[in-house]
Scaffold this active site. Structure first.
Site, PDB file in Angstrom:
ATOM      1  N   PHE A 227      15.187  -1.729   0.866  1.00  0.00           N
ATOM      2  CA  PHE A 227      14.633  -0.402   1.133  1.00  0.00           C
ATOM      3  C   PHE A 227      13.285  -0.528   1.846  1.00  0.00           C
ATOM      4  O   PHE A 227      12.500  -1.431   1.546  1.00  0.00           O
ATOM      5  CB  PHE A 227      14.462   0.321  -0.211  1.00  0.00           C
ATOM      6  CG  PHE A 227      13.565   1.527  -0.158  1.00  0.00           C
ATOM      7  CD1 PHE A 227      14.031   2.721   0.347  1.00  0.00           C
ATOM      8  CD2 PHE A 227      12.258   1.455  -0.605  1.00  0.00           C
ATOM      9  CE1 PHE A 227      13.194   3.839   0.398  1.00  0.00           C
ATOM     10  CE2 PHE A 227      11.422   2.556  -0.564  1.00  0.00           C
ATOM     11  CZ  PHE A 227      11.901   3.751  -0.059  1.00  0.00           C
TER      12      PHE A 227
ATOM     13  N   ILE B 294       5.010   6.666   5.464  1.00  0.00           N
ATOM     14  CA  ILE B 294       4.593   8.021   5.825  1.00  0.00           C
ATOM     15  C   ILE B 294       3.418   7.832   6.762  1.00  0.00           C
ATOM     16  O   ILE B 294       2.367   7.299   6.372  1.00  0.00           O
ATOM     17  CB  ILE B 294       4.243   8.836   4.563  1.00  0.00           C
ATOM     18  CG1 ILE B 294       5.552   9.074   3.796  1.00  0.00           C
ATOM     19  CG2 ILE B 294       3.561  10.150   4.915  1.00  0.00           C
ATOM     20  CD1 ILE B 294       5.428   9.888   2.550  1.00  0.00           C
TER      21      ILE B 294
ATOM     22  N   LYS C  63       0.929  12.962  -2.160  1.00  0.00           N
ATOM     23  CA  LYS C  63       1.392  14.314  -2.510  1.00  0.00           C
ATOM     24  C   LYS C  63       2.804  14.273  -3.099  1.00  0.00           C
ATOM     25  O   LYS C  63       3.452  15.309  -3.253  1.00  0.00           O
ATOM     26  CB  LYS C  63       1.372  15.215  -1.268  1.00  0.00           C
ATOM     27  CG  LYS C  63      -0.019  15.488  -0.736  1.00  0.00           C
ATOM     28  CD  LYS C  63       0.032  16.500   0.403  1.00  0.00           C
ATOM     29  CE  LYS C  63      -1.359  16.783   0.942  1.00  0.00           C
ATOM     30  NZ  LYS C  63      -1.299  17.653   2.130  1.00  0.00           N
TER      31      LYS C  63
ATOM     32  N   TYR D 286       7.151   3.710  -6.066  1.00  0.00           N
ATOM     33  CA  TYR D 286       8.447   3.073  -6.350  1.00  0.00           C
ATOM     34  C   TYR D 286       8.748   3.107  -7.842  1.00  0.00           C
ATOM     35  O   TYR D 286       9.888   3.308  -8.243  1.00  0.00           O
ATOM     36  CB  TYR D 286       8.472   1.630  -5.823  1.00  0.00           C
ATOM     37  CG  TYR D 286       8.100   1.519  -4.367  1.00  0.00           C
ATOM     38  CD1 TYR D 286       8.506   2.493  -3.458  1.00  0.00           C
ATOM     39  CD2 TYR D 286       7.327   0.475  -3.895  1.00  0.00           C
ATOM     40  CE1 TYR D 286       8.145   2.428  -2.126  1.00  0.00           C
ATOM     41  CE2 TYR D 286       6.969   0.395  -2.558  1.00  0.00           C
ATOM     42  CZ  TYR D 286       7.365   1.368  -1.685  1.00  0.00           C
ATOM     43  OH  TYR D 286       7.007   1.295  -0.364  1.00  0.00           O
ATOM     44  N   GLU D 287       7.700   2.916  -8.657  1.00  0.00           N
ATOM     45  CA  GLU D 287       7.929   2.985 -10.115  1.00  0.00           C
ATOM     46  C   GLU D 287       8.365   4.398 -10.510  1.00  0.00           C
ATOM     47  O   GLU D 287       9.266   4.567 -11.325  1.00  0.00           O
ATOM     48  CB  GLU D 287       6.653   2.600 -10.874  1.00  0.00           C
ATOM     49  CG  GLU D 287       6.447   1.097 -10.899  1.00  0.00           C
ATOM     50  CD  GLU D 287       5.140   0.683 -11.576  1.00  0.00           C
ATOM     51  OE1 GLU D 287       5.062  -0.480 -11.982  1.00  0.00           O
ATOM     52  OE2 GLU D 287       4.210   1.510 -11.665  1.00  0.00           O
TER      53      GLU D 287
END
Ligand SMILES: CC(C)(COP(=O)(O)OP(=O)(O)OC[C@H]1O[C@@H](n2cnc3c(N)ncnc32)[C@H](O)[C@@H]1OP(=O)(O)O)[C@@H](O)C(=O)NCCC(=O)NCCS
Length: 184
Positions: free
Chosen positions: A92, A96, A104, A142-143
């Site tokens: 993966f 951004i 956000k 990710y967590e």
């Protein structure tokens, strides 16, 4: 929304197109965005268009733009890069590029959307990623999306004047399904 493929609460994922290239160049040539992507070369229009030509027709690749539902603003990109067919595994990746939109929750939302697609539609068994140990925002996102820290690749990357550690994080299909069951 334009050409929406996966729809979340505040963002949606749509196919990338060549019209996105000027904005992609602005995003990925920005050192603050590129630093935690381990991207260290100038990105050109030609190289980006060639890459898009390849991945957009490769049915094994999943490459999507992240856009805001409220105004269709193109925020960045995300994707799954497959391993061997038999292993049902993919790597993966995400960025951004619109820095003022960091923190956000959009990264977490995009991660959940594409991971859900990976498990539920592509029938993957494992999705994993590599992230610099210093990338606290990335690790946290990710967590929140369910990834688990699996290990440390010591001094894996030369970055900002020194060798730095990289974390491997992974999410298994069974864990993803269990998380869905917990939410119900
Ligand atoms: C990594 C990235 C995709 C995360 O997207 P995002 O929209 O900013 O992530 P989210 O807002 O969903 O989650 C970020 C979380 O990290 C937290 N965070 C940010 N900086 C942090 C820091 N220095 N220490 C601890 N937590 C931090 C945020 O507060 C947020 O957690 P919270 O919701 O519990 O408050 C985005 O920052 C990015 O594109 N960065 C540049 C490229 C990159 O690093 N890509 C990933 C390479 S592995």
């Amino acid at each position: 929304m334009h050409n929406a493929f996966l729809i979340g609460e505040r963002i949606y994922l749509r196919p990338l197109s060549k019209e996105d290239v000027p904005q992609i160049l602005t995003y990925l040539n920005d050192g603050e965005v590129a630093r935690t992507l381990n991207w260290h070369r100038p990105l050109t229009k030609e190289a980006e268009e060639q890459w898009l030509d390849k991945v957009l027709v490769d049915e094994r690749q999943t490459v999507l733009a992240i856009a805001l539902k409220e105004n269709d603003r193109f925020l960045g990109g995300t994707g799954l890069r497959p391993g061997l067919e038999k292993d049902r595994r993919a790597e993966f990746g995400i960025y951004i590029g619109a820095k003022e939109e960091w923190n956000k929750g959009y990264g977490t939302e995009a991660t959940r959307l594409i991971v859900g697609y990976g498990f539920e539609t592509l029938n993957l068994n494992r999705i994993y990623l590599h992230v610099f140990a210093c990338n606290r925002g990335g690790i946290r996102a990710y967590e929140k999306a369910g990834f688990i820290k699996e290990g440390v690749l010591r001094q894996n990357a030369y970055f900002e004047g020194r060798y730095q550690d990289t974390l491997v994080m992974g999410l298994l299909r069974e864990e993803w399904l269990a998380q869905g069951a917990e939410k119900q």
